[in-house]
Write an enzyme that holds these catalytic residues in place. Structure first.
Site, PDB file in Angstrom:
ATOM      1  N   ASP A 176       0.686   3.978  -3.172  1.00 42.78           N
ATOM      2  CA  ASP A 176      -0.589   5.040  -3.537  1.00 42.78           C
ATOM      3  C   ASP A 176      -1.639   4.434  -3.100  1.00 42.78           C
ATOM      4  OD1 ASP A 176      -0.069   7.684  -3.703  1.00 42.78           O
ATOM      5  OD2 ASP A 176       0.076   6.809  -5.119  1.00 42.78           O
ATOM      6  N   PHE A 177      -1.524   2.635  -2.399  1.00 44.98           N
ATOM      7  CA  PHE A 177      -2.256   1.759  -2.197  1.00 44.98           C
ATOM      8  C   PHE A 177      -3.705   1.877  -1.297  1.00 44.98           C
ATOM      9  CE2 PHE A 177      -3.502  -2.829  -1.194  1.00 44.98           C
ATOM     10  CZ  PHE A 177      -4.032  -3.730  -2.419  1.00 44.98           C
TER      11      PHE A 177
END
Length: 527
Positions: free
Chosen positions: A170-171
């Site tokens: 979930d960068f």
């Protein structure tokens, strides 16, 4: 199974909590809530703390992740392990105060993790503009210099995570925080913090597809950040240079496929937005079209999945063709038409192009394409693969792939028109001198040898798929071409191509004998 980690300092903050159940019963302000997870904010001992509580995820969620070849997240232990790995790497993150997990059943396992609040920090999604405009003194860096410094630090942080087997999953910019004051020194780096590590994966080596996922998520959030900070083409090149630690031109040439996949995935994410159907010049997709990913091919998200040649991205004729290919084909000269494909020669921008339309096929053919790329995309990739291998083929212009629901619909492959003689017509005509025929034969042998050196098999090596231009063979119909890693599979496929070519009835017996002596032994050699 019960794991309970509460150091002495944390026991002073939570004297009433002696078990996992006690921590799960703490009340606080709900910051984020989902059916199986919630985040609470509490104050203890003058400190602001966050408690993330994981409830049982259920067997349905576990089997869904396993079906998608992903390990399910069943407790807070994943985040605790990831935080410890980042601390060992020297990456700033949320300090752990306490954590615990209880239960043997993975579907009903309950857990928690307590972390300290990152005070005097702001997330890069909403506070990026404030960080860039912050000036501690007149001698501080300018806004442009601070922006370049921040891009370098984010890229370096991303590379450090991926190089040590960590991928975030979930960068986005909202999961990166930075000190409000910026660098403490004149030319010092920004102090970045990584948050929300409950989905992070830890390995010895980060797989390529998870690197693409992290980079595309970061690029997506950079293009759509609400802070009104433009992410330009130069910024993208600076990011590539800092991430790879080499000049961007060398990085793109060394691993063009990686950056092409990053941009393609970002385009797929952008097309989900309400403005994804707008013209590329009016949106951040224009930056993606200008980013020199492969040096010769660019991705463009319009009218379906399209790939265009870099030198022709401003061509009005190509834009009109991609907008309505069927109407343009109706005005051209039909070269071939059967039940599956239609080949038409057209004129655009004072050039002659060939459009090959692959018709949509339902039933079993459509089911097979669910798990592989379309024929036009394969032809596009194989054309560039042949050019890199030194094999002559018509220059690819564009590839357009339309979809019917989740199925591949009709697709179009556009290439330059090559004027020349078919290989069969050349040898059937007795007007060519023997010296010219000898040159053609040697060039044909060289064609097969270059395919062999690149471990490629054509899949349909018939005489109509080879055109002679200035006595040099040009290879056509590339959708069945394949690259083989296995040596014995390549020898089998390559030998089949050779036998298919030699089985043409137009060949002179002496020519067949000579080509057999030259090519068949080569197809049995171990590369």
């Amino acid at each position: 199974m019960t794991k309970f980690y509460v150091p002495p300092k944390a026991k002073k903050l939570f004297p009433e909590c002696r078990s996992v159940i006690d921590f799960l019963a703490i009340k606080g302000k709900v910051i984020k809530s989902s059916p199986r997870r919630c985040v609470l904010r509490v104050e203890r001992g003058g400190q602001e703390l966050f408690i993330k509580i994981h409830e049982g995820v259920g067997w349905r969620e576990i089997f869904k992740n396993l079906f998608n070849l992903r390990l399910p997240i069943v407790s807070a232990q994943t985040e605790y392990t990831a935080i410890r790995r980042l601390e060992a790497l020297g990456v700033a993150t949320m300090p752990v105060v306490a954590w615990g997990v209880q239960g043997w059943n993975p579907a009903r396992r309950r857990s928690f993790i307590v972390t300290r609040s990152l005070e005097r920090t702001v997330d890069l999604e909403h506070g990026l503009s404030d960080v860039l405009n912050q000036a501690l003194n007149p001698a501080s860096l300018s806004r442009a210099a601070r922006k370049r410094r921040l891009i370098h630090d984010v890229a370096s942080l991303t590379h450090r995570l991926h190089a040590h087997g960590v991928n975030h999953r979930d960068f986005y910019l909202c999961h990166l925080r930075v000190d409000r004051e910026g660098p403490t020194a004149m030319n010092g780096p920004f102090k970045l913090y990584v948050m929300d590590l409950h989905r992070a994966q830890l390995r010895r080596r980060t797989p390529r597809r998870w690197i693409v996922k992290d980079l595309s998520a970061l690029l997506y959030s950079m293009l759509l950040n609400p802070s009104a900070v433009a992410f330009t083409r130069r910024d993208g090149l600076r990011f590539i240079r800092a991430y790879t630690n080499m000049p961007w031109s060398h990085a793109v040439a060394k691993d063009a496929a990686l950056w092409c996949k990053v941009v393609s995935r970002t385009l797929h994410m952008l097309r989900r937005q309400p403005f994804g159907i707008l013209d590329a010049e009016r949106h951040a997709l224009q930056w993606l079209n200008d980013l020199p990913l492969t040096g010769s091919a660019y991705c463009l998200g319009r009218q379906g999945d399209a790939y265009i040649n870099a030198s022709l991205r401003q061509s009005s004729g190509l834009r009109n063709l991609l907008r309505s290919p069927d109407e343009i084909m109706a005005t051209g000269e039909v070269l071939k038409a059967d039940s599956t494909t239609t080949v038409v020669r057209v004129e655009a921008d004072m050039q002659q192009w060939v459009i090959k339309r692959y018709k949509w096929q339902g039933g079993w053919a459509a089911c097979r394409l669910l798990f592989r790329s379309s024929r036009s995309q394969r032809a596009w990739c194989n054309a560039h693969r042949l050019m890199r291998s030194g094999v002559e083929t018509p220059r690819p212009i564009a590839a357009l792939d339309r979809r019917i629901s989740w199925h591949h619909g009709a697709s179009y492959f556009i290439s330059e028109y090559v004027a020349g003689e078919r290989c069969r017509e050349y040898f059937e005509q007795p007007i060519h001198p023997m010296a010219s025929q000898a040159v053609v034969v040697e060039n044909l042998i060289g064609l097969f040898r270059r395919l062999g050196m690149a471990r490629l098999s054509h899949g349909d090596m018939k005489d109509t798929n080879i055109i002679l231009r200035n006595n040099r063979p040009v290879l056509l119909d590339l959708e069945a071409l394949r690259h083989h890693r296995s040596d014995w599979v390549w020898r089998w496929r390559f030998g089949r191509d050779v036998r298919r070519f030699l089985g043409n009835r137009w060949c002179d017996p002496e020519l067949v004998r000579y080509l057999s002596e030259q090519l068949l032994p080569y197809s049995t050699r171990k590369q």
